[in-house]
Design an enzyme around this catalytic site. Structure first.
Site, PDB file in Angstrom:
ATOM      1  N   TYR A   1      -9.753 -13.616   6.008  1.00  0.00           N
ATOM      2  CA  TYR A   1      -9.173 -13.594   7.357  1.00  0.00           C
ATOM      3  C   TYR A   1      -9.936 -14.600   8.224  1.00  0.00           C
ATOM      4  CZ  TYR A   1      -6.555  -9.523   5.993  1.00  0.00           C
ATOM      5  OH  TYR A   1      -5.684  -8.687   5.361  1.00  0.00           O
TER       6      TYR A   1
ATOM      7  N   ASN B   1      -7.612   1.205   4.024  1.00  0.00           N
ATOM      8  CA  ASN B   1      -7.933   0.547   5.306  1.00  0.00           C
ATOM      9  C   ASN B   1      -6.629   0.378   6.111  1.00  0.00           C
ATOM     10  OD1 ASN B   1     -10.533  -0.391   6.466  1.00  0.00           O
ATOM     11  ND2 ASN B   1      -9.325  -2.190   6.978  1.00  0.00           N
TER      12      ASN B   1
ATOM     13  N   ASN C   1      -9.628  -0.218  -2.307  1.00  0.00           N
ATOM     14  CA  ASN C   1      -9.457  -1.425  -1.514  1.00  0.00           C
ATOM     15  C   ASN C   1     -10.783  -1.928  -1.003  1.00  0.00           C
ATOM     16  OD1 ASN C   1      -7.487  -3.253  -0.078  1.00  0.00           O
ATOM     17  ND2 ASN C   1      -8.693  -2.549   1.646  1.00  0.00           N
ATOM     18  N   GLU C   2     -11.080  -3.173  -1.313  1.00  0.00           N
ATOM     19  CA  GLU C   2     -12.300  -3.797  -0.796  1.00  0.00           C
ATOM     20  C   GLU C   2     -13.494  -2.864  -0.926  1.00  0.00           C
ATOM     21  OE1 GLU C   2     -11.342  -4.984   3.187  1.00  0.00           O
ATOM     22  OE2 GLU C   2     -10.663  -6.925   2.521  1.00  0.00           O
TER      23      GLU C   2
ATOM     24  N   TYR D   1       0.852  -1.180   0.000  1.00  0.00           N
ATOM     25  CA  TYR D   1       0.000   0.000   0.000  1.00  0.00           C
ATOM     26  C   TYR D   1       0.890   1.232   0.000  1.00  0.00           C
ATOM     27  CZ  TYR D   1      -4.302  -2.408   1.773  1.00  0.00           C
ATOM     28  OH  TYR D   1      -5.424  -3.180   1.957  1.00  0.00           O
TER      29      TYR D   1
ATOM     30  N   GLU E   1      -5.522  -0.478   8.942  1.00  0.00           N
ATOM     31  CA  GLU E   1      -5.302  -0.060  10.327  1.00  0.00           C
ATOM     32  C   GLU E   1      -4.577   1.288  10.395  1.00  0.00           C
ATOM     33  OE1 GLU E   1      -6.681  -3.297   9.591  1.00  0.00           O
ATOM     34  OE2 GLU E   1      -4.554  -3.728   9.457  1.00  0.00           O
TER      35      GLU E   1
ATOM     36  N   GLU F   1      -5.591 -10.831  -0.147  1.00  0.00           N
ATOM     37  CA  GLU F   1      -5.073 -10.783   1.225  1.00  0.00           C
ATOM     38  C   GLU F   1      -5.516 -12.056   1.928  1.00  0.00           C
ATOM     39  OE1 GLU F   1      -6.422  -7.311   3.368  1.00  0.00           O
ATOM     40  OE2 GLU F   1      -6.067  -6.029   1.648  1.00  0.00           O
TER      41      GLU F   1
HETATM   42  C1  IPT Z   1      -8.569  -5.943   5.213  1.00  0.00           C
HETATM   43  C2  IPT Z   1      -8.059  -4.685   4.551  1.00  0.00           C
HETATM   44  O1  IPT Z   1      -8.153  -4.769   3.174  1.00  0.00           O
HETATM   45  C3  IPT Z   1      -6.628  -4.381   4.887  1.00  0.00           C
HETATM   46  O2  IPT Z   1      -6.305  -3.074   4.518  1.00  0.00           O
HETATM   47  C4  IPT Z   1      -6.358  -4.597   6.324  1.00  0.00           C
HETATM   48  O3  IPT Z   1      -7.078  -3.675   7.058  1.00  0.00           O
HETATM   49  C5  IPT Z   1      -6.769  -6.015   6.627  1.00  0.00           C
HETATM   50  O4  IPT Z   1      -8.135  -6.123   6.481  1.00  0.00           O
HETATM   51  C6  IPT Z   1      -6.396  -6.470   7.999  1.00  0.00           C
HETATM   52  O5  IPT Z   1      -7.145  -5.867   8.916  1.00  0.00           O
HETATM   53  S1  IPT Z   1     -10.287  -5.920   5.443  1.00  0.00           S
HETATM   54  C7  IPT Z   1     -10.642  -7.560   6.013  1.00  0.00           C
HETATM   55  C8  IPT Z   1     -10.784  -7.600   7.475  1.00  0.00           C
HETATM   56  C9  IPT Z   1     -11.854  -8.072   5.341  1.00  0.00           C
END
Ligand code: IPT
Length: 968
Positions: free
Chosen positions: A206, A80, A139-140, A36, A82, A249
């Site tokens: 995740y 995003n 992003n997303e 990023y 964090e 991711e």
């Molecule tokens: C995903 C985000 O795309 C990434 O930027 C980062 O925040 C990551 O989470 C880890 O938290 S969003 C995901 C929780 C669906």
């Protein structure tokens, strides 16, 4: 295969260390990195996009190329990650429009940034000799806040918005394929779906979540599901067969929040077992673009984090925040990376849902086959992915030598709990057909007329493989470590994994190493530099090449090998050791390598059984770190605002009677810090009023994001504070006045508020990023009209016209020392009072403490340093969390730590070399803010290190940044 590690340059603002991370990623056998970039750091002043200094990307691209790593660029505008505002600059709070929409105001806001960053990325594309092969816009862009089910999760999306972002990147010159990522596999913007669709579709996964608090109780895996291989039909419907199946991711760590359990727990949650079970299961879907978020997390220095995270963004990733490889999960990634690099047949195999009962004889195991035109892969795991059972099984396979059940020579295979295996059939090892293997493949290589294969298994497991009879027979069939049969249609070898490796030769054709998994952790495959355009990039062609300029070497060493090259029959290795280490060249191009050099030193090398070996001595260096607690410290008051007669003439008058913020104003004029251009660190408000004698209390509602705090003073008297909790983003506070006020006298309230970052903007139909910071509401008893208080405020000096272009718009907050620039090297400290942070301050106030220290770290060693802060200890030697204070750590001007004594958990703050001058003077400043009336002090402050690595890293240059200059 784009097997990729997520790593953010802005979280390691010492460009000279980027190559170190790239080499460590490359050494895992990975081919790519996804990164990023953070808009909020690059356009702090609207209309001025500054992508230079530590924020420039050119050196990042050069380092990727040098290491041989392809890049996926993900510059947002939304990320995003964090980060504060999810990467959005704070000034977006002042806009009226829905964020991430086609509202012209928003499109005008993002366009200059996209054009600028897009232009930089475009120059580094592979077609122009650079490392960038893919770009992800935004992003997303996936989810709506109020969805009632899977069908309407994305119904708020404005496809034209995505189209605009993509077209603007194209306008900037980007030509590489556009990869879109969905938060869930919903199919948004998949190729061929019309407006806004990308060239490649991917989603993010995740399994253990990223919510709070994921890291406690890391052995507990009941937090997820593993919907594979059932997902396959869904994925087939979403994406075209011609498009690589992509997980943009996949969980590689988990975050920890204020008051949390510490990053090591996150590393044990998402550990090597997780990698084996979840990543291999992903491969069973035939994923060919797989990015692990995070692989190196880094640091939320200088207020770049969001309120749910603290300074460390280690995230429990494979490479720890101090760039070290001490976690076993790094080694497991290396096994997987090397397997992929050596398995081109995987790329053309097709997954199949058929699973239970077909391939194994066990009802508790799940097998997902990937079937190729020749080579098949069988991914085995426990159906209940959390199972810790030891399950014995046999495998039924159809092979060239017929339908067989393995092991054929007796015994059984073993799946030990949270593990997964990739068994193969008809696997090509340089023209030799490995008929099957239950042991997993680390790598193989063909040099001249001989292949070398490295197989591994877990301790105590029985494994079996078979080879054609046509190749040379086993040279030493009576080997006591193996069972061998040449009686049937093939040569079959079985062995039970022990500590000692077993080496087998099949005539002159083939050498096989049978290894314990943990021994393989010390083996490295290194790509030799080739002429452009191959360079050091990953290519399957290296497997079969004897040509030194297109080949790779396999070497057993220790802690890390970074690179290899050959000159004049000498193999030059660059690497790191943390102990005396035996180096052994397993394979190298034919004819090469009569001698060995390590980190530029010629080694005494010998041939043992035909393999070149040498010993690298680890020589422990002498390290003298200054004792910070005993240094000469200087102190200056950093809250002069509460002194009589403080002049706030030049402060910003809070005079805006309207705000664009979605939160309806409940004060006569806006007190949202963003309305006045202040977005980071902390804020100070001064409220002036004329007393009528009826005042008894002040009511305040403040908002600073989770874990924030505030302190309130009336003239010089402390009224009280809010020390913060991890759960509260805002607070209501009624502060009693200690004594009646004098009618007709002028008073001033001072309110210091910590700002923990803006909220992210994960959902697309709401604007959580716009949640304001500062004073939301107030009332003064005895005054019916709130406008009897006139408010002024400050944040960082200059607000959006920030002063420090080297460290960016977010590094400074409102505290006096920061506004003056006293945190910068060269500040005029000589006349300040001698006082150390161990003496601290004795009232509710802010003190600024500085010292300088000299480092002289010996060359040739990578010794990551941290600054540790210790709060007071209560009697039992346990940390006393009842003392409410906050410290910011400034190292040579860079804010590299925010410590909250009453919340924790972080006490150790890594500061990268380059930010620290390892061979020179360093300037350390601490803002110490006591939220308690009795004051606060540190118990200890020290420099420390965990590891000493004798390293072949390139020593980073000291980062150049502005120094102190008198500020008006
Ligand atoms: C995903 C985000 O795309 C990434 O930027 C980062 O925040 C990551 O989470 C880890 O938290 S969003 C995901 C929780 C669906």
């Amino acid at each position: 295969m784009f097997l990729s590690a997520e790593f953010h340059p802005f979280r390691l603002p010492s460009p000279g260390l980027w190559l170190d991370i790239f080499q460590k990623v490359k050494a895992m056998g990975f081919s790519g990195v996804s990164f990023y970039h953070m808009w909020a750091l690059l356009e702090g002043e609207p209309g001025h996009v500054r992508i230079d200094g530590v924020f420039a990307l050119e050196e990042f691209f050069a380092a990727a190329k040098e290491a041989g790593i392809y890049l996926l660029a993900r510059p947002g505008p939304y990320i995003n990650s964090e980060t504060t505002g999810g990467g959005f600059p704070g000034w977006l709070q002042k806009t009226k429009s829905q964020l991430r929409s086609t509202n012209p105001e928003f499109l005008n806001a993002i366009k200059p940034y996209i054009l600028e960053v897009g232009k930089i990325v475009a120059k580094a594309e592979i077609t122009k000799g650079g490392p960038v092969i893919l770009l992800q816009p935004d992003n997303e862009y996936t989810l709506c806040s109020e969805s009632t089910g899977i069908l309407d999760m994305s119904n708020c999306l404005d496809k034209q918005y995505m189209a605009f972002v993509e077209e603007t990147y194209r306008e900037a010159g980007v030509t590489v394929p556009i990869l879109v990522n969905d938060a869930l596999p919903l199919g948004n913007f998949a190729p061929g779906t019309g407006v806004g669709s990308g060239d490649i579709y991917g989603w993010d996964f995740y399994p253990f979540g990223w919510g709070q608090p994921p890291c406690s109780n890391p052995q507990n895996w009941t937090r997820s599901s593993l919907p594979y291989p059932a997902y396959l039909s869904l994925l087939r419907n979403i994406s075209l067969p011609t498009s690589p199946r992509s997980i943009v991711e996949f969980q590689g760590g988990a975050p920890d929040a204020w008051g949390g359990v510490g990053v090591e727990q996150c590393a044990s949650l998402v550990n090597q077992d997780f990698e084996r079970v979840f990543y291999k299961s992903s491969y069973s879907l035939h994923v060919t673009l797989f990015n692990i978020y995070m692989t190196y997390g880094g640091t939320n220095w200088g207020n770049i984090g969001h309120p749910l995270g603290y300074t460390s963004y280690d995230a429990g990733a494979a490479i720890s925040e101090d760039r070290q490889l001490t976690r076993e999960k790094y080694a497991e990634l290396k096994l997987q990376g090397n397997f992929h690099r050596a398995s081109p047949a995987y790329l053309t195999a097709q997954p199949n849902e058929d699973s239970k009962g077909i391939y194994t004889d066990s009802s508790v195991l799940l097998t997902t086959p990937l079937l190729g035109s020749k080579t098949n892969f069988y991914v085995v795991r426990h159906d209940d992915y959390q199972s810790t059972n030891l399950t014995r099984y046999s495998l039924r396979l159809s092979t060239k030598i017929g339908n067989i059940t393995i092991p054929q020579l007796g015994g059984s295979l073993l799946l030990a709990g949270r593990d997964s295996k990739i068994h193969v059939t008809n696997f090509d090892i340089g023209g030799i057909d490995l008929l099957y293997s239950s042991a997993e493949i680390f790598t193989w290589k063909r040099t001249g007329n001989k292949s070398t294969l490295l197989l591994y298994g877990g301790m105590g497991e029985t494994h079996e493989f078979a080879l054609p009879k046509e190749i040379g027979v086993l040279t030493d069939p009576e080997n006591e470590n193996i069972k061998y049969s040449n009686a049937g249609k093939a040569q079959i070898v079985q062995w039970t994994v022990g500590k000692d490796r077993v080496m087998l030769s099949f005539g002159k054709d083939l050498d096989i190493y049978l290894l314990w998994r943990n021994e393989v952790y010390t083996y490295w495959t290194l790509d030799l530099p080739s002429p452009e355009p191959l360079g050091r990039y990953t290519s399957p062609s290296r497997l079969n090449s004897s040509d030194a300029s297109r080949s790779s070497v396999i070497v057993k060493a220790g802690y890390l090998l970074r690179s290899a090259s050959i000159r004049n029959e000498r193999l030059y290795l660059v690497g790191d050791v943390n102990a005396t280490t035996e180096i052994e060249v397993i394979t190298a191009p034919l004819g090469c390598c009569k001698a060995l050099s390590f980190n530029g030193r010629d080694m005494e090398s010998t041939f043992i059984d035909g393999r070149l070996t040498a010993t690298v001595l680890f020589e422990a260096p002498e390290i003298h770190l200054p004792d910070l607690a005993k240094m000469d410290w200087r102190y200056v008051d950093s809250l002069p605002e509460i002194q009589n007669g403080f002049d706030d003439n030049s402060w910003t008058l809070c005079d805006k009677v309207a705000s664009n913020n979605p939160r309806v104003l409940t004060t006569p004029t806006s007190l949202y810090a963003s309305d006045y251009g202040y977005h980071a660190g902390s804020f100070i408000y001064r409220g002036h009023f004329m007393a009528n004698g009826n005042e008894t209390a002040l009511y305040l509602q403040t908002q600073g994001g989770f874990a924030f705090g505030h302190g309130v003073w009336l003239n010089s008297s402390f009224l009280g504070s809010w020390p913060g909790t991890p759960e509260a983003s805002a607070t209501n506070h009624t502060l009693m006045f200690p004594r009646p006020l004098v009618r007709g006298s002028r008073y001033v309230l001072t309110v210091l508020i910590d700002h923990m970052g803006y909220d992210e903007n994960y959902y697309n139909d709401i604007n959580p990023m716009k949640a304001p910071r500062g004073i939301l509401e107030y009332s003064l008893s005895g005054h019916s009209d709130a406008s009897s208080i006139t408010w002024k405020m400050t944040g960082n000096l200059g607000g959006e016209t920030y002063r420090d272009h080297s460290r960016g718009p977010l590094n400074e907050g409102a505290m006096f020392a920061e506004r003056q620039g006293y945190h910068l090297p060269g500040a005029p400290t000589a006349s300040w009072e001698e006082r150390s942070p161990l003496q601290g301050i004795n009232s509710a106030s802010v003190g600024f403490f500085v010292t300088t220290f000299t480092l002289d770290i010996p060359a040739g060693y990578d010794i990551p340093l941290a600054i540790e802060l210790h709060g007071p200890m209560s009697v039992a030697g346990v940390k006393d969390k009842s003392s409410n204070f906050r410290v910011q750590i400034f190292v040579n001007g860079w804010q590299f730590g925010k410590y909250v004594n009453n919340l924790g958990p972080q006490m150790k703050f890594f500061v990268p070399e380059g930010i620290l001058d390892y061979n020179g003077d360093n300037y350390l400043g601490l803002t110490l803010w006591s939220l308690d009336g009795m004051g606060a002090k540190l118990e200890d402050v020290k420099l420390s290190y965990d590891v000493v690595v004798q390293s072949g890293y390139s020593k980073p240059k000291v980062v150049q940044a502005i120094e102190y200059e008198k500020r008006v």
